[in-house]
Design an enzyme around this catalytic site. Structure first.
Site, PDB file in Angstrom:
ATOM      1  N   CYS A   2       0.852  -1.188   0.000  1.00 19.67           N
ATOM      2  CA  CYS A   2       0.000   0.000   0.000  1.00 19.67           C
ATOM      3  C   CYS A   2       0.889   1.240   0.000  1.00 19.67           C
ATOM      4  O   CYS A   2       2.069   1.167   0.339  1.00 19.67           O
ATOM      5  CB  CYS A   2      -0.865   0.059   1.255  1.00 19.67           C
ATOM      6  N   GLY A  29      -0.498   0.351  -4.967  1.00 16.99           N
ATOM      7  CA  GLY A  29      -1.826  -0.221  -4.748  1.00 16.99           C
ATOM      8  C   GLY A  29      -2.815   0.356  -5.727  1.00 16.99           C
ATOM      9  O   GLY A  29      -2.946   1.575  -5.811  1.00 16.99           O
ATOM     10  N   ASN A 103       0.177   0.560   5.983  1.00 20.00           N
ATOM     11  CA  ASN A 103       0.911  -0.264   5.030  1.00 20.00           C
ATOM     12  C   ASN A 103       1.651  -1.327   5.827  1.00 20.00           C
ATOM     13  O   ASN A 103       2.448  -0.999   6.698  1.00 20.00           O
ATOM     14  CB  ASN A 103       1.898   0.614   4.243  1.00 20.00           C
ATOM     15  N   GLY A 104       1.375  -2.595   5.487  1.00 15.21           N
ATOM     16  CA  GLY A 104       2.036  -3.691   6.184  1.00 15.21           C
ATOM     17  C   GLY A 104       1.020  -4.696   6.669  1.00 15.21           C
ATOM     18  O   GLY A 104      -0.178  -4.566   6.411  1.00 15.21           O
ATOM     19  N   CYS A 234      12.203  -4.040   3.873  1.00 14.15           N
ATOM     20  CA  CYS A 234      11.922  -5.113   2.900  1.00 14.15           C
ATOM     21  C   CYS A 234      12.826  -5.008   1.674  1.00 14.15           C
ATOM     22  O   CYS A 234      12.813  -3.993   0.971  1.00 14.15           O
ATOM     23  CB  CYS A 234      10.461  -4.988   2.492  1.00 14.15           C
ATOM     24  N   SER A 281       9.332  -3.186 -14.390  1.00 13.39           N
ATOM     25  CA  SER A 281      10.227  -3.345 -13.240  1.00 13.39           C
ATOM     26  C   SER A 281      11.545  -4.023 -13.615  1.00 13.39           C
ATOM     27  O   SER A 281      12.532  -3.885 -12.902  1.00 13.39           O
ATOM     28  CB  SER A 281       9.525  -4.087 -12.106  1.00 13.39           C
ATOM     29  N   ASP A 342      14.165 -10.116 -15.861  1.00 10.21           N
ATOM     30  CA  ASP A 342      13.029  -9.783 -15.005  1.00 10.21           C
ATOM     31  C   ASP A 342      13.536  -9.560 -13.578  1.00 10.21           C
ATOM     32  O   ASP A 342      14.628  -9.998 -13.226  1.00 10.21           O
ATOM     33  CB  ASP A 342      11.973 -10.899 -15.032  1.00 10.21           C
ATOM     34  N   CYS A 379       5.508 -14.119   2.471  1.00 16.13           N
ATOM     35  CA  CYS A 379       5.735 -12.883   3.216  1.00 16.13           C
ATOM     36  C   CYS A 379       4.599 -12.712   4.217  1.00 16.13           C
ATOM     37  O   CYS A 379       3.427 -12.835   3.849  1.00 16.13           O
ATOM     38  CB  CYS A 379       5.750 -11.692   2.267  1.00 16.13           C
ATOM     39  N   CYS A 430      15.062  -7.023   5.607  1.00 17.58           N
ATOM     40  CA  CYS A 430      14.349  -8.298   5.645  1.00 17.58           C
ATOM     41  C   CYS A 430      14.557  -8.974   4.295  1.00 17.58           C
ATOM     42  O   CYS A 430      14.389  -8.353   3.254  1.00 17.58           O
ATOM     43  CB  CYS A 430      12.855  -8.078   5.884  1.00 17.58           C
ATOM     44  N   CYS A 433      11.692 -13.913   2.455  1.00 18.73           N
ATOM     45  CA  CYS A 433      11.067 -14.706   1.384  1.00 18.73           C
ATOM     46  C   CYS A 433      12.123 -15.335   0.476  1.00 18.73           C
ATOM     47  O   CYS A 433      11.814 -16.211  -0.335  1.00 18.73           O
ATOM     48  CB  CYS A 433      10.090 -13.855   0.585  1.00 18.73           C
TER      49      CYS A 433
HETATM   50  S1  SF4 Z   1       9.381 -11.521   3.524  1.00 19.79           S
HETATM   51 FE1  SF4 Z   1      10.161 -10.710   1.556  1.00 19.79          FE
HETATM   52  S2  SF4 Z   1       8.522  -9.419   0.737  1.00 19.79           S
HETATM   53 FE2  SF4 Z   1       8.101  -9.763   2.935  1.00 19.79          FE
HETATM   54  S3  SF4 Z   1       9.027  -8.024   4.012  1.00 19.79           S
HETATM   55 FE3  SF4 Z   1      10.542  -9.648   3.996  1.00 19.79          FE
HETATM   56  S4  SF4 Z   1      11.768  -9.280   2.118  1.00 19.79           S
HETATM   57 FE4  SF4 Z   1       9.877  -8.098   1.948  1.00 19.79          FE
END
Ligand code: SF4
Length: 457
Positions: A2, A29, A103-104, A234, A281, A342, A379, A430, A433
């Site tokens: 978002c 979003g 957002n989150g 992220c 992207s 990609d 995620c 983070c 994923c």
């Molecule tokens: S899990 Fe992946 S998409 Fe989710 S916040 Fe962490 S790095 Fe970002």
């Protein structure tokens, strides 16, 4: 996924500025948009499904008068309750009325809701946040601090209550939030590109665990809760989510993506005639790949920029066209050895269709290069990636993925390569994923990791 925006400016048309701020955040979003304004403490919100331009017009904007405004663009799943999920949410509590844009994703929303069933009527984690603030009998600042203390997971929030604009980030700082100034007036936004669009100057990032309040007496900021030992911005923001002209943690996203492409070319070179991106992207990484490899860059695939999420279902024959509604190859790909760049592959279905489309257009070879490592785990912090068993790389070798997408060859950027391109240390991001190493406990029902604190690799 978002976008949030907020402004406190008594002498400006705050709703109109928020409208334009949301324009710059539309990529975060596209399912709903909304604006809430406060006029002498009286809150009004207008929100609906659709793009910013579909939700607002001159008439509706001119009805939103006030000195403080927040806005929100949302990506959510469609369904009968989708309107109810549009934000900003307005919540009337026992202590105050509050409007928030979030957002989150919280990982303890269910627990918070169970502990406060008498007060909460909604299943949305954003409404849990609004209700906690609205029902806390303490002063606004205390209510916000107490609420922040209770949230686990990702929460970048902008809001209005008692005529005051506020904004905060969770202790890990999963989602971005920046502070800018329009003249002396404070502006909050998910990304710096929204500051640029409204003519505000960038001041700084809001820190993880920081709370800012902007009222008639000016801007006040405090470290309301202890930041987590390691930050967790992220990493997906760097290679996919954020707009390329945004600066994330002081790093311009476009430059980071070009570096990802350059590194990818060094790590996984290939003999080819053309480098083409999957737009939009994948474009900066394709530019980087082309620069580092010396293979000419081509647009190759033309994207229809006016295809957005739509509530009108396409006819069956159009649905079978798949990605053709979005992309069309140029004749120059015929007979060529192509490198297709990609930013990521999650399910793989779009990549498979694009590879097939390029072979159908006469490509001799299609080498897929991905400017991030394989996405292997869900995620829990606000990006709707997919379930693990829907992720093509989760339980597959790279050659297995290559075969499934039908490419001549396939290579991903290494985690070290991606990390280096962001110019941020691993301890600040983070990457769960990609690594399955989560910075928080994860919600119940996720087998191995259930309520286990994660170790960061
Ligand atoms: S899990 Fe992946 S998409 Fe989710 S916040 Fe962490 S790095 Fe970002």
């Amino acid at each position: 996924m978002c976008g949030v925006f907020g402004i406190q400016a008594p002498d400006r048309d705050v709703a109109r500025l928020t409208y334009f701020g949301l324009h710059a955040l539309q990529h975060r979003g596209q399912e709903s948009a909304g604006i809430a304004v406060s006029d002498q403490g009286h809150l009004t919100a207008l929100r609906d499904l659709g793009l910013v331009t579909q939700v607002f017009n001159e008439q509706s904007l001119s009805g939103l008068r006030g000195s403080v405004a927040i806005g929100h663009t949302r990506y959510s799943t469609t369904g009968s309750n989708a309107w109810a999920n549009a934000q900003p949410l307005l919540h009337h509590g026992s202590a105050r009325t509050v409007a928030i844009g979030h957002n989150g994703n919280l990982i303890n929303a269910e627990e918070l809701r169970q502990n406060a069933t008498a007060r909460l009527g909604s299943s949305s984690d954003s409404e849990v946040i609004a209700a906690l603030i609205a029902n806390d009998d303490g002063p606004l600042e205390t209510a916000l601090t107490e609420t922040m203390r209770r949230l686990e997971g990702a929460a970048t929030v902008v809001g209005i209550s008692e005529g005051t604009l506020f904004g905060f980030r969770d202790a890990h700082g999963f989602r971005p939030l920046v502070l800018g100034r329009l003249g002396d007036d404070p502006v909050l936004a998910s990304e710096t590109c929204a500051l640029d669009l409204v003519g505000a100057t960038y001041e700084r990032e809001i820190r993880p665990g920081e709370l800012v309040l902007a009222g008639p007496e000016g801007l006040d900021s405090r470290q309301a809760i202890e930041p987590a030992e390691n930050g967790a911005l992220c990493i997906f923001e760097f290679f996919y989510l954020a707009r390329p002209d945004t600066r994330l943690a002081g790093v311009e996203v476009h430059g980071a993506r070009v570096r990802m492409g350059e590194r990818l070319a060094e790590e996984s070179p290939v003999e080819a005639d053309l480098v083409l991106p999957i737009p939009d992207s994948g474009t900066p990484a394709a530019i980087g790949f082309s620069r580092a490899s010396g293979i000419p860059f081509s647009e190759g695939l033309i994207k229809n920029r006016y295809v957005h999420r739509t509530f009108i279902q396409p006819e069956q024959s159009m649905r079978e066209q798949g990605v053709r509604t979005k992309f069309n190859p140029l004749a120059e790909v015929g007979g060529k050895r192509l490198v297709v760049v990609d930013d990521s592959i999650v399910r793989g279905s779009t990549t498979r269709q694009i590879v097939q489309m390029l072979f159908d257009a006469g490509a001799a070879e299609v080498h897929v290069r991905v400017s991030s490592p394989p996405v292997v785990s869900p995620c829990y912090y606000g990006i709707d990636l997919a379930k693990e068993d829907e992720m093509i790389a989760a339980h597959n070798t790279i050659d297995g993925v290559r075969e499934a997408i039908g490419a001549t060859s396939l290579a991903y950027l290494s985690l070290e390569g991606l990390q280096a391109a962001t110019r941020r240390p691993a301890s600040a991001l983070c990457r769960a994923c990609l690594t399955r190493s989560y910075p928080t406990r994860v919600p119940a029902g996720t087998e191995k990791l259930r309520f286990e604190p994660a170790t960061r690799s």
